[in-house]
Every structure is written in structure tokens, then in C-alpha cells.
Design a protein around this motif. Structure first.
Motif, PDB file in Angstrom:
ATOM      1  N   GLN A  19       0.775  -1.090   0.041  1.00  0.00           N
ATOM      2  CA  GLN A  19      -0.021  -0.179   0.186  1.00  0.00           C
ATOM      3  C   GLN A  19       0.961   0.989   0.032  1.00  0.00           C
ATOM      4  O   GLN A  19       2.085   1.393   0.633  1.00  0.00           O
ATOM      5  N   ASP A  21       2.410   5.240   0.935  1.00  0.00           N
ATOM      6  CA  ASP A  21       2.151   6.072   2.112  1.00  0.00           C
ATOM      7  C   ASP A  21       1.045   6.936   1.582  1.00  0.00           C
ATOM      8  O   ASP A  21       1.351   8.053   0.971  1.00  0.00           O
ATOM      9  N   TRP A  22      -0.259   6.911   2.360  1.00  0.00           N
ATOM     10  CA  TRP A  22      -1.216   8.164   1.850  1.00  0.00           C
ATOM     11  C   TRP A  22      -0.986   9.588   2.234  1.00  0.00           C
ATOM     12  O   TRP A  22      -1.457  10.577   1.432  1.00  0.00           O
ATOM     13  N   SER A  23      -0.015   9.572   3.164  1.00  0.00           N
ATOM     14  CA  SER A  23       0.139  11.085   3.575  1.00  0.00           C
ATOM     15  C   SER A  23       1.246  11.532   2.366  1.00  0.00           C
ATOM     16  O   SER A  23       1.100  13.168   2.454  1.00  0.00           O
ATOM     17  N   GLY A  25       0.405  11.066  -0.798  1.00  0.00           N
ATOM     18  CA  GLY A  25      -0.431  11.183  -1.834  1.00  0.00           C
ATOM     19  C   GLY A  25       0.032  10.163  -3.130  1.00  0.00           C
ATOM     20  O   GLY A  25       1.117   9.468  -3.026  1.00  0.00           O
ATOM     21  N   VAL A  26      -0.928   9.877  -4.210  1.00  0.00           N
ATOM     22  CA  VAL A  26      -0.718   9.098  -5.122  1.00  0.00           C
ATOM     23  C   VAL A  26      -0.974   9.789  -6.473  1.00  0.00           C
ATOM     24  O   VAL A  26      -1.760  10.385  -6.525  1.00  0.00           O
ATOM     25  N   PHE A  59       3.651   6.406  -6.451  1.00  0.00           N
ATOM     26  CA  PHE A  59       3.516   6.380  -4.946  1.00  0.00           C
ATOM     27  C   PHE A  59       4.754   6.013  -4.058  1.00  0.00           C
ATOM     28  O   PHE A  59       5.605   5.478  -4.834  1.00  0.00           O
ATOM     29  N   CYS A  61       6.002   3.717  -0.505  1.00  0.00           N
ATOM     30  CA  CYS A  61       5.723   2.835   0.264  1.00  0.00           C
ATOM     31  C   CYS A  61       6.733   2.903   1.526  1.00  0.00           C
ATOM     32  O   CYS A  61       7.787   3.103   1.377  1.00  0.00           O
ATOM     33  N   TRP A  90      -4.751   1.644  -6.508  1.00  0.00           N
ATOM     34  CA  TRP A  90      -5.153   2.069  -5.251  1.00  0.00           C
ATOM     35  C   TRP A  90      -6.238   2.949  -4.774  1.00  0.00           C
ATOM     36  O   TRP A  90      -7.148   3.029  -4.156  1.00  0.00           O
ATOM     37  N   PRO A  91      -6.261   4.104  -5.902  1.00  0.00           N
ATOM     38  CA  PRO A  91      -7.265   5.153  -5.797  1.00  0.00           C
ATOM     39  C   PRO A  91      -8.501   4.753  -5.899  1.00  0.00           C
ATOM     40  O   PRO A  91      -9.574   5.199  -5.286  1.00  0.00           O
TER      41      PRO A  91
END
Length: 140
Positions: A19, A21-23, A25-26, A59, A61, A90-91
Motif C-alpha cells: 500500500q 504512504d497516503w500522507s 499522496g498518489v 507513490f 511505500c 489504489w485510488p
């Protein structure tokens, strides 16, 4: 990387299951490969090389030691060059409990349970059964 079987292509495949690291961004880009050239009069002509979109996703990870070892070993595996690699989009992930059938009626998806437990699903619309609440269905 997780080894799986791709029923559409009829061969083994790899799933890159980490996955983002959503902080951080993608970033996602959709393009159609094309060639353009400008003539002497300044008019531009374009020719598409494909009839479908290409998706690029970027992105970062954060992996723990076990995940890094798993990825390194998979990249060094002899079959890595000969098997396709499926990337989760992922989005487009859907949390467990939503209606999968209306969204994934005819595409492949990854049934995601954690970084070391994911499987490629050729009929995600027909998934039934008890899954943990952390389970996701991610387009592939």
C-alpha cells in the motif's frame, strides 16, 4: 511480491501488494500513446498507437523488514522476467461490505487482506463469504 494465478492469461503472475504512504499522496496519469508531427505549414498531425488508455501511477511505500526481504527475493527470482505483474489501482479501492457486483462486474481485482495476503480475482462481482473488516477489493 505475491505469486498468484491469472485465469484470463492462463499463467502464473506476481502481485505487487504494498500500500502507498497516503500522507505522501498518489499521482495518477492516464494517456493514449500517440505520435505528433508538425508540417511545414505549422499544422500538427497526430496518430494514436493504441485504442485504450495507459495508466501510470506513482507513490511511495513504507515497508517493514519482512516486506523488503519478500520484495527483494521476488525480484531475484528466475520467473520474475517471464510472468506478468499486477499492480493494485489504489485510488479505486472499495472497503469490505460495499456492493462489489455493481462496481466490478467484468474486471479483475485484487482481494486485499494485508501486505502478505492478496489474491487475484477474475470474478470480483461474485465474491461472497466472511472476510475480516480490513479486507479491501482493489482494481488490478
Amino acid at each position: 511480491m505475491i505469486s498468484s494465478y491469472d485465469a484470463i492469461m492462463g499463467e502464473n503472475c506476481w502481485i505487487l501488494p504494498f500500500q502507498p504512504d497516503w500522507s505522501k499522496g498518489v499521482e495518477t496519469r492516464f494517456t493514449i500513446p500517440a505520435d505528433s508531427e508538425r508540417g511545414l505549414t505549422g499544422r500538427e498531425s497526430r496518430k494514436a498507437y493504441a485504442s485504450t488508455l495507459r495508466c501510470e501511477m506513482e507513490f511511495q511505500c513504507i515497508l517493514n523488514a519482512q516486506e523488503v526481504t519478500t520484495l527483494r527475493n521476488a525480484l531475484q527470482n528466475n520467473d520474475f522476467e517471464n510472468n506478468p505483474i499486477w499492480f493494485p489501482f489504489w485510488p479505486g479501492q472499495i472497503p469490505f461490505g460495499d456492493t462489489y457486483g455493481s462496481v466490478f462486474s467484468s474486471s479483475q481485482a485484487i482481494l486485499w487482506q494485508d501486505n502478505l495476503d492478496a489474491s487475484l480475482q477474475t470474478d470480483p462481482g461474485g465474491l461472497v463469504g466472511p472476510y475480516p473488516s480490513e479486507t479491501l477489493l482493489v482494481p488490478a
